[in-house]
Design a protein around this motif. Structure first.
Motif, PDB file in Angstrom:
ATOM      1  N   ILE A  11      68.032  42.513  56.537  1.00  0.00           N
ATOM      2  CA  ILE A  11      69.343  43.190  57.473  1.00  0.00           C
ATOM      3  C   ILE A  11      68.361  44.225  58.497  1.00  0.00           C
ATOM      4  CG2 ILE A  11      70.927  44.885  57.447  1.00  0.00           C
ATOM      5  CD1 ILE A  11      71.368  44.425  54.340  1.00  0.00           C
ATOM      6  N   ALA A  13      69.130  46.928  61.504  1.00  0.00           N
ATOM      7  CA  ALA A  13      70.008  47.582  62.366  1.00  0.00           C
ATOM      8  C   ALA A  13      69.990  47.134  63.823  1.00  0.00           C
ATOM      9  CB  ALA A  13      69.602  48.940  62.180  1.00  0.00           C
ATOM     10  N   ILE A  16      67.507  48.049  66.194  1.00  0.00           N
ATOM     11  CA  ILE A  16      66.172  47.081  66.477  1.00  0.00           C
ATOM     12  C   ILE A  16      66.475  46.281  67.717  1.00  0.00           C
ATOM     13  CG2 ILE A  16      64.671  45.307  65.284  1.00  0.00           C
ATOM     14  CD1 ILE A  16      64.602  48.073  63.892  1.00  0.00           C
ATOM     15  N   ARG A  19      66.301  47.720  71.145  1.00  0.00           N
ATOM     16  CA  ARG A  19      64.885  48.429  71.468  1.00  0.00           C
ATOM     17  C   ARG A  19      63.723  47.363  71.715  1.00  0.00           C
ATOM     18  NH1 ARG A  19      64.576  53.135  67.320  1.00  0.00           N
ATOM     19  NH2 ARG A  19      62.350  52.959  67.853  1.00  0.00           N
ATOM     20  N   ILE A  20      64.242  46.054  71.219  1.00  0.00           N
ATOM     21  CA  ILE A  20      63.099  45.079  71.494  1.00  0.00           C
ATOM     22  C   ILE A  20      62.772  45.010  72.957  1.00  0.00           C
ATOM     23  CG2 ILE A  20      62.739  42.458  71.547  1.00  0.00           C
ATOM     24  CD1 ILE A  20      63.997  42.580  68.849  1.00  0.00           C
ATOM     25  N   GLU A  24      58.394  41.566  76.877  1.00  0.00           N
ATOM     26  CA  GLU A  24      57.741  40.564  75.680  1.00  0.00           C
ATOM     27  C   GLU A  24      58.448  39.359  75.501  1.00  0.00           C
ATOM     28  OE1 GLU A  24      56.944  42.727  72.180  1.00  0.00           O
ATOM     29  OE2 GLU A  24      56.003  40.906  71.024  1.00  0.00           O
TER      30      GLU A  24
ATOM     31  N   ALA B 187      71.477  54.841  64.625  1.00  0.00           N
ATOM     32  CA  ALA B 187      71.152  55.363  63.367  1.00  0.00           C
ATOM     33  C   ALA B 187      71.372  53.947  62.253  1.00  0.00           C
ATOM     34  CB  ALA B 187      72.160  56.407  62.905  1.00  0.00           C
ATOM     35  N   GLY B 188      70.357  54.077  61.313  1.00  0.00           N
ATOM     36  CA  GLY B 188      70.177  53.199  60.486  1.00  0.00           C
ATOM     37  C   GLY B 188      71.023  53.099  59.033  1.00  0.00           C
ATOM     38  N   THR B 203      65.268  45.481  54.704  1.00  0.00           N
ATOM     39  CA  THR B 203      66.152  46.031  55.709  1.00  0.00           C
ATOM     40  C   THR B 203      65.214  46.820  56.725  1.00  0.00           C
ATOM     41  OG1 THR B 203      67.849  46.421  53.979  1.00  0.00           O
ATOM     42  CG2 THR B 203      67.998  47.722  56.069  1.00  0.00           C
ATOM     43  N   ILE B 204      65.743  46.557  57.877  1.00  0.00           N
ATOM     44  CA  ILE B 204      64.549  47.357  58.996  1.00  0.00           C
ATOM     45  C   ILE B 204      65.612  48.057  59.778  1.00  0.00           C
ATOM     46  CG2 ILE B 204      62.968  47.068  60.758  1.00  0.00           C
ATOM     47  CD1 ILE B 204      62.695  44.030  60.030  1.00  0.00           C
ATOM     48  N   ILE B 205      65.159  49.425  59.924  1.00  0.00           N
ATOM     49  CA  ILE B 205      65.907  50.108  60.570  1.00  0.00           C
ATOM     50  C   ILE B 205      65.223  50.940  61.737  1.00  0.00           C
ATOM     51  CG2 ILE B 205      67.632  50.721  58.828  1.00  0.00           C
ATOM     52  CD1 ILE B 205      65.989  53.397  58.472  1.00  0.00           C
ATOM     53  N   GLY B 206      66.042  51.122  62.994  1.00  0.00           N
ATOM     54  CA  GLY B 206      65.245  51.659  64.239  1.00  0.00           C
ATOM     55  C   GLY B 206      64.487  52.931  63.805  1.00  0.00           C
ATOM     56  N   PHE B 209      60.431  52.735  63.629  1.00  0.00           N
ATOM     57  CA  PHE B 209      59.478  52.898  64.756  1.00  0.00           C
ATOM     58  C   PHE B 209      59.499  54.114  65.611  1.00  0.00           C
ATOM     59  CE2 PHE B 209      61.157  48.750  63.245  1.00  0.00           C
ATOM     60  CZ  PHE B 209      60.270  48.049  63.260  1.00  0.00           C
ATOM     61  N   ARG B 210      58.113  54.549  65.769  1.00  0.00           N
ATOM     62  CA  ARG B 210      58.161  55.980  66.488  1.00  0.00           C
ATOM     63  C   ARG B 210      58.573  55.702  68.156  1.00  0.00           C
ATOM     64  NH1 ARG B 210      52.822  58.543  65.164  1.00  0.00           N
ATOM     65  NH2 ARG B 210      53.543  58.488  63.190  1.00  0.00           N
ATOM     66  N   ASN B 211      58.139  54.468  68.623  1.00  0.00           N
ATOM     67  CA  ASN B 211      58.131  54.011  70.051  1.00  0.00           C
ATOM     68  C   ASN B 211      59.686  53.476  70.287  1.00  0.00           C
ATOM     69  OD1 ASN B 211      55.322  54.694  70.279  1.00  0.00           O
ATOM     70  ND2 ASN B 211      54.801  52.804  70.134  1.00  0.00           N
ATOM     71  N   THR B 212      60.009  54.170  71.544  1.00  0.00           N
ATOM     72  CA  THR B 212      61.312  53.866  72.077  1.00  0.00           C
ATOM     73  C   THR B 212      61.741  52.196  72.116  1.00  0.00           C
ATOM     74  OG1 THR B 212      61.358  55.820  73.350  1.00  0.00           O
ATOM     75  CG2 THR B 212      63.080  54.135  73.747  1.00  0.00           C
ATOM     76  N   ILE B 213      60.342  51.719  72.733  1.00  0.00           N
ATOM     77  CA  ILE B 213      60.343  50.059  72.749  1.00  0.00           C
ATOM     78  C   ILE B 213      59.559  49.654  71.567  1.00  0.00           C
ATOM     79  CG2 ILE B 213      59.769  48.230  74.267  1.00  0.00           C
ATOM     80  CD1 ILE B 213      61.840  49.847  75.493  1.00  0.00           C
ATOM     81  N   ILE B 214      60.497  48.511  71.294  1.00  0.00           N
ATOM     82  CA  ILE B 214      59.903  47.855  69.709  1.00  0.00           C
ATOM     83  C   ILE B 214      59.338  46.730  70.217  1.00  0.00           C
ATOM     84  CG2 ILE B 214      60.541  47.054  67.460  1.00  0.00           C
ATOM     85  CD1 ILE B 214      62.721  49.178  67.356  1.00  0.00           C
ATOM     86  N   SER B 215      58.236  46.281  69.666  1.00  0.00           N
ATOM     87  CA  SER B 215      57.399  45.019  69.927  1.00  0.00           C
ATOM     88  C   SER B 215      58.158  43.838  69.085  1.00  0.00           C
ATOM     89  CB  SER B 215      56.056  45.075  69.555  1.00  0.00           C
ATOM     90  OG  SER B 215      55.501  43.705  69.422  1.00  0.00           O
ATOM     91  N   PHE B 216      58.506  42.708  69.849  1.00  0.00           N
ATOM     92  CA  PHE B 216      58.853  41.754  69.434  1.00  0.00           C
ATOM     93  C   PHE B 216      58.092  41.090  68.214  1.00  0.00           C
ATOM     94  CE2 PHE B 216      59.978  37.043  69.698  1.00  0.00           C
ATOM     95  CZ  PHE B 216      61.100  36.936  69.026  1.00  0.00           C
ATOM     96  N   VAL B 219      58.265  43.156  65.078  1.00  0.00           N
ATOM     97  CA  VAL B 219      59.572  42.710  64.166  1.00  0.00           C
ATOM     98  C   VAL B 219      59.297  41.255  63.467  1.00  0.00           C
ATOM     99  CG1 VAL B 219      62.140  42.057  64.089  1.00  0.00           C
ATOM    100  CG2 VAL B 219      61.093  44.049  65.508  1.00  0.00           C
TER     101      VAL B 219
END
Lengths: 53, 226
Positions: A11, A13, A16, A19-20, A24, B187-188, B203-206, B209-216, B219
């Motif tokens: 799952i 959220a 995620i 914010r990707i 990239e 919010a997760g 389960t992955i929630i925002g 991740f510390r940074n605003t932008i998340i690396s693909f 993930v």
């Protein structure tokens, strides 16, 4: 696909997805950016294709 | 009639997208208000008509109208995404419409836009109308007193749990991976609530991740490590 479990449910959220890193994603021409933000099927496609890199 | 002796009126409306629990809020507000001696008007289709100066789209709510509506989804007052906070003309028209209905108290149910509208109406009314807003977010992203979840969260979590529970069986049967995206932009809670209840593999929630932008890549790495 995954190295550990041969099957499962993950799952993610929405936070995620939104914010990707878009820059990239641009490097992955097989990723359909439009689909990513239009539903689960889009993201499933994204992940399944992305993980074949 | 002298305003002092006039029976006071409470209006309630719904703005934004649908969510579970709206009818439960309408029911609770109406019953409590009537038991406190108020007349209750249900404004139809949010700010759609009020913001155009039309005060005819409402219905008076009685206890018998609402006492069982919490069993059904949707909104008996419908909803609208019209946001009167966008222009002064719409705000003025909204206040004028509410004044025509002799509204003393306004309760709005909705998300950020509706909350902003409620706030601006409150400021514009300068005490003429007492305004309260009920936050509509199934993301459970507001710290309510007593750790109460936001309304609709538990229903959404339960619904998501049942979907993921079925997917867990499908995944085991077909020996495939399923990826589910849960609502929750900031919010997760919902993703975690569903994941915990269904025993999802991951389960992955925002918030992780510390940074605003998340690396693909990150993930994908997390997903592939499972």
């Amino acid at each position: 696909m995954s190295q550990g479990n041969p099957y499962g449910v993950a799952i993610l959220a929405e936070g995620i997805i939104t914010r990707i890193d878009q820059n990239e994603l641009m490097k992955h021409p097989y990723v359909n950016l439009e689909k990513i933000f239009t539903g689960i099927s889009g993201f499933r496609k994204l992940i399944s294709e992305g993980s074949q890199r | 009639m002298d305003d002092h002796y006039r029976k006071k009126t409470l209006a309630i409306l719904v703005g934004g997208g649908p969510a579970p629990g709206i009818n439960g809020v309408i029911r609770s507000v109406t019953i409590e208000a009537i038991n406190s001696g108020l007349t209750v008007y249900g404004i139809l289709e949010g700010f759609e008509h009020l913001s155009r100066g039309d005060s005819t789209h409402f219905r008076e709510l009685k206890i018998e109208d609402v006492s069982r509506i919490h069993f059904t989804g949707g909104s008996i007052l419908y909803t609208s995404r019209v946001n009167p906070a966008k222009s002064k003309e719409m705000l003025d028209a909204t206040l004028k419409s509410l004044t025509q209905l002799s509204v003393d108290y306004l309760i709005t149910i909705g998300g950020d836009d509706t909350a902003t509208s409620a706030y601006k109406i409150d400021r514009l009314a300068k005490g003429q109308i007492q305004v309260a807003h009920v936050p509509k977010t199934i993301d459970n992203d507001l710290p309510l007193p007593g750790n109460m979840p936001t309304f609709g969260y538990q229903t959404a979590r339960d619904f998501g749990f049942r979907i993921v529970q079925s997917l867990m069986l499908d995944a085991a049967t077909t020996r495939r991976w399923y990826y589910v995206v849960s609502m929750g932009r900031k919010a997760g809670h919902l993703a975690l609530g569903i994941g915990k209840a269904a025993g999802a593999t991951l389960t992955i929630i925002g918030e992780e991740f510390r940074n605003t932008i998340i690396s693909f890549e990150t993930v994908c790495d997390i997903l592939e490590a499972r």
